[in-house]
Design a protein around this motif. Structure first.
Motif, PDB file in Angstrom:
ATOM      1  N   ILE A   1      -9.418  -5.849  -9.662  1.00 63.32           N
ATOM      2  CA  ILE A   1      -7.989  -5.936  -9.857  1.00 63.32           C
ATOM      3  C   ILE A   1      -7.161  -5.023  -9.355  1.00 63.32           C
ATOM      4  N   TYR A   2      -7.302  -3.961  -9.637  1.00 62.17           N
ATOM      5  CA  TYR A   2      -6.534  -2.666  -9.260  1.00 62.17           C
ATOM      6  C   TYR A   2      -6.853  -2.349  -7.959  1.00 62.17           C
ATOM      7  N   LEU A   3      -7.963  -2.342  -7.242  1.00 63.18           N
ATOM      8  CA  LEU A   3      -8.087  -2.180  -5.943  1.00 63.18           C
ATOM      9  C   LEU A   3      -7.248  -3.131  -5.120  1.00 63.18           C
ATOM     10  N   SER A   4      -7.205  -4.316  -5.379  1.00 60.40           N
ATOM     11  CA  SER A   4      -6.561  -5.641  -5.006  1.00 60.40           C
ATOM     12  C   SER A   4      -4.910  -4.995  -4.731  1.00 60.40           C
ATOM     13  N   ASN A   5      -4.468  -4.339  -5.782  1.00 60.54           N
ATOM     14  CA  ASN A   5      -3.182  -3.950  -5.764  1.00 60.54           C
ATOM     15  C   ASN A   5      -2.924  -2.889  -5.032  1.00 60.54           C
ATOM     16  N   VAL A   6      -3.759  -2.033  -4.775  1.00 59.41           N
ATOM     17  CA  VAL A   6      -3.686  -0.847  -3.993  1.00 59.41           C
ATOM     18  C   VAL A   6      -3.788  -1.490  -2.631  1.00 59.41           C
ATOM     19  N   LYS A   7      -4.529  -2.210  -2.181  1.00 55.07           N
ATOM     20  CA  LYS A   7      -4.848  -3.067  -1.089  1.00 55.07           C
ATOM     21  C   LYS A   7      -3.607  -3.324  -0.561  1.00 55.07           C
ATOM     22  N   ASP A   8      -2.778  -4.072  -1.391  1.00 61.97           N
ATOM     23  CA  ASP A   8      -1.635  -4.785  -0.975  1.00 61.97           C
ATOM     24  C   ASP A   8      -0.411  -3.917  -0.514  1.00 61.97           C
ATOM     25  N   VAL A   9      -0.382  -2.713  -1.332  1.00 66.08           N
ATOM     26  CA  VAL A   9       0.533  -1.694  -1.153  1.00 66.08           C
ATOM     27  C   VAL A   9       0.112  -0.721   0.159  1.00 66.08           C
ATOM     28  N   LEU A  10      -1.194  -0.451   0.239  1.00 67.80           N
ATOM     29  CA  LEU A  10      -1.251   0.715   1.337  1.00 67.80           C
ATOM     30  C   LEU A  10      -1.853  -0.048   2.655  1.00 67.80           C
ATOM     31  N   GLY A  11      -2.537  -1.165   2.430  1.00 63.10           N
ATOM     32  CA  GLY A  11      -3.068  -1.764   3.632  1.00 63.10           C
ATOM     33  C   GLY A  11      -4.752  -1.572   3.444  1.00 63.10           C
ATOM     34  N   GLU A  12      -5.381  -2.675   4.067  1.00 65.25           N
ATOM     35  CA  GLU A  12      -6.865  -2.454   3.976  1.00 65.25           C
ATOM     36  C   GLU A  12      -7.442  -1.487   4.832  1.00 65.25           C
ATOM     37  N   ARG A  13      -6.650  -0.739   5.731  1.00 65.67           N
ATOM     38  CA  ARG A  13      -7.297   0.500   6.573  1.00 65.67           C
ATOM     39  C   ARG A  13      -6.928   1.750   6.114  1.00 65.67           C
ATOM     40  N   ASP A  14      -6.194   1.725   5.041  1.00 61.04           N
ATOM     41  CA  ASP A  14      -5.702   3.012   4.395  1.00 61.04           C
ATOM     42  C   ASP A  14      -6.943   3.822   3.999  1.00 61.04           C
ATOM     43  N   ASP A  15      -6.840   5.026   4.510  1.00 58.39           N
ATOM     44  CA  ASP A  15      -8.089   5.849   3.751  1.00 58.39           C
ATOM     45  C   ASP A  15      -8.193   5.894   2.485  1.00 58.39           C
TER      46      ASP A  15
END
Length: 570
Positions: A387-401
């Motif tokens: 759940i938290y990872l999904s939020n992080v991906k939405d903000v940073l993008g799936e290619r963010d390190d």
């Protein structure tokens, strides 16, 4: 200007050069008029220069300042004297008649060519005094009047006719030089300007630097000490305020820059940028302003207040003042670092948005480090973190390190828990002697491998670092292979291994055992009787194997019997 308008000579109504007898007689008469409350007779107080407030006390004070030669010369430098009766007397009459334009006509005509002679020397001094009085404000600006007055006075004080002037103003015993008189004049003038703020010190200095006179270098050297001390005082006050309250460092730095700008400009015009005194005080000032910006930035950088632009403004101010290599380098390094921080604002904003999710993920990792390493815990860790990872991906993008790093970390922790439990079960299976225990462990292994493969499937759909994905693929292949092997072992009714045959031949993958397994699958398992036989065989054979496993002779007999049977079924 007070040096003219409240001059002791004016208070007593005399010109410079009046004898002691004339002075005593004038003071006596003046006191009598004041005591009788009668307006004094016409004298040399020149009311057209402004009202003269005179009482007995003021007259006594003025008279006392005309007793000593050192006081008399100061008063004389800012008053009128009769050096040429032919031109000066009509000028004095015009002043008394408030006809200042006529005064200017007379004295300007004499000073126009700029050359001083015995005939016009007093015109230079007297016209200079008139300009310094400030009563000609309507004809020009304060600064222009002051510049004209100073220029005329310094030309006069630079001339040889100053000797005659000194003789008029003081006794023969009073010794002085051209330079000393010039310094007395300028120091008095400087003090008056600082008190009255007639013009700025910087503008006053600009006027002085444009003049040519003997005491110029000496005056300028003495002039710089006071502004240096003032700047040092300002720096120390700013340092104390900054340390007392870092949150106010921005205001402190701006005030320091503004408060010291005039004095610093003054020093620069006197000393020049290459002068050691100037570069030293300028670098100290730069360093304190820079530190104000640094402290302000440090105080607010982790708050809701963005200190970037405000601190950068102070950094730029500090860099303008820096002269030495060390001061310049410090300004440049801090400016470069701050600019990088400012440019990184979009990234910081993203980080702020994921702060809670990031903390939740790291808290989960810390929490599960204390848990037992099991497939279930690995599965639960994944479920909680996704759940938290999904939020992080939405903000940073799936290619963010950072996102990929967090995702990989969670995947690694979950996979590690699964691997740990599977390895523990395999170790238990290897060390177990009881067949029923082995059977139970095989069943448990099958369940955990299936669960691990579910976890692995979830991990495979996550965004992972490449090196970990390689390890993940290897682990998944191992799980699949292990599952395949376990499926070849029967734990109570299905197709799997032949316990007695394996015991007899000593190897699960022995060719003879493989033939027997094939017979079981292709023949026995296709009839009701055969299925009953398989079920009965797997029910009793583990116990039988446990009893016979160390009976070498019996195992040989079993192997020979099985060999004969295998010949029949080939």
């Amino acid at each position: 200007m007070n040096l003219v308008l409240n001059n002791p000579y004016r208070i007593v109504g005399l010109l410079v050069g009046a004898s002691a007898r004339e002075q005593d007689r004038q003071i006596k008469r003046l006191k009598q008029f004041i005591a009788a409350d009668i307006a004094p007779e016409e004298d040399f107080s020149f009311p057209s220069l402004g009202n003269v407030q005179r009482n007995i006390e003021k007259v006594d004070v003025a008279a006392s300042k005309l007793n000593l030669d050192k006081d008399k010369i100061v008063a004389a430098l800012f008053w009128f004297y009769k050096g040429n009766p032919i031109t000066d007397e009509p000028a004095f009459d015009a002043i008394n008649d408030s006809d200042l334009n006529q005064v200017l006509v007379i004295w300007k005509k004499l000073t126009l060519n700029g050359e001083i002679s015995k005939r016009n020397a007093s015109a230079f001094s007297n016209l200079g005094t008139l300009y310094l009085s400030g009563v000609l404000e309507g004809t020009n600006s304060n600064e222009a009047l002051l510049e004209n007055g100073i220029s005329l006075k310094l030309k006069f004080l630079e001339s040889e006719y100053i000797k005659e002037f000194k003789s008029l103003a003081t006794d023969e015993t009073y010794k002085t030089t051209k330079k000393e008189l010039q310094l007395i004049f300028l120091n008095q003038l400087q003090s008056e300007i600082e008190k009255s703020e007639f013009i700025s010190s910087t503008n006053f200095l600009d006027i002085i630097t444009q003049q040519e006179f003997s005491a110029k270098e000496d005056f300028l050297k003495g002039f710089v000490q006071k502004p240096i001390e003032e700047i040092e005082k300002n720096i120390e006050e700013a340092r104390i305020k900054r340390k007392a309250d870092n949150s106010n460092s921005l205001v402190v730095g701006k005030e320091l820059f503004k408060k010291t700008s005039e004095n610093l400009k003054l020093l620069k015009s006197i000393l020049g940028i290459s002068n050691l005194k100037f570069s030293s005080i300028s670098d100290k000032l730069s360093d304190e302003i820079l530190q104000c910006g640094i402290d302000y930035f440090k105080f607010y950088k982790d708050s809701s207040t963005d200190p970037g632009r405000a601190s950068m403004d102070l950094f730029h101010k500090a860099k303008l003042l820096a002269i030495g290599d060390i001061a310049i380098q410090r300004c440049e390094e801090n400016t470069e670092n701050l600019q990088e921080w400012i440019d990184n604002k979009p990234e910081r904003d993203k980080q702020a948005k994921i702060f809670d999710d990031f903390k939740s993920i790291t808290d989960l990792i810390d929490e599960y480090e204390g848990y037992k390493e099991t497939v279930l815990n690995g599965k639960q860790l994944l479920a909680s973190a996704l759940i938290y990872l999904s939020n992080v991906k939405d903000v940073l993008g799936e290619r963010d390190d950072l996102f990929i790093g967090l995702s990989t970390r969670i995947a690694s922790e979950a996979q590690g828990m699964c691997v740990s439990e599977i390895n523990n079960l395999q170790d238990k299976f290897s060390s177990a002697f009881d067949s029923s225990t082995k059977v139970a462990l095989i069943r448990l292994l099958k369940d955990k491998i299936n669960e691990s493969l579910d976890v692995s499937a979830t991990i495979g759909s996550m965004h992972l670092k490449q090196d970990f994905r390689i390890r993940y693929e290897r682990n998944r292949s191992t799980l699949i292979d292990l599952k395949r092997q376990l499926n070849q072992v029967n734990t109570g009714g299905g197709s799997s291994g032949c316990y007695i045959a394996t015991m007899a031949y000593g190897d699960y993958d022995h060719p003879q055992v493989m033939i027997l397994r094939q017979f079981r699958d292709d023949v026995l398992n296709k009839s009701a009787y055969g299925k009953w036989f398989i079920k009965t065989y797997y029910h009793y054979s583990p116990k039988l194997v446990e009893r016979l496993k160390n009976q070498r002779t019996i195992n040989i007999i079993i192997r020979k019997t099985l060999n004969q049977f295998i010949k029949l079924i080939k």
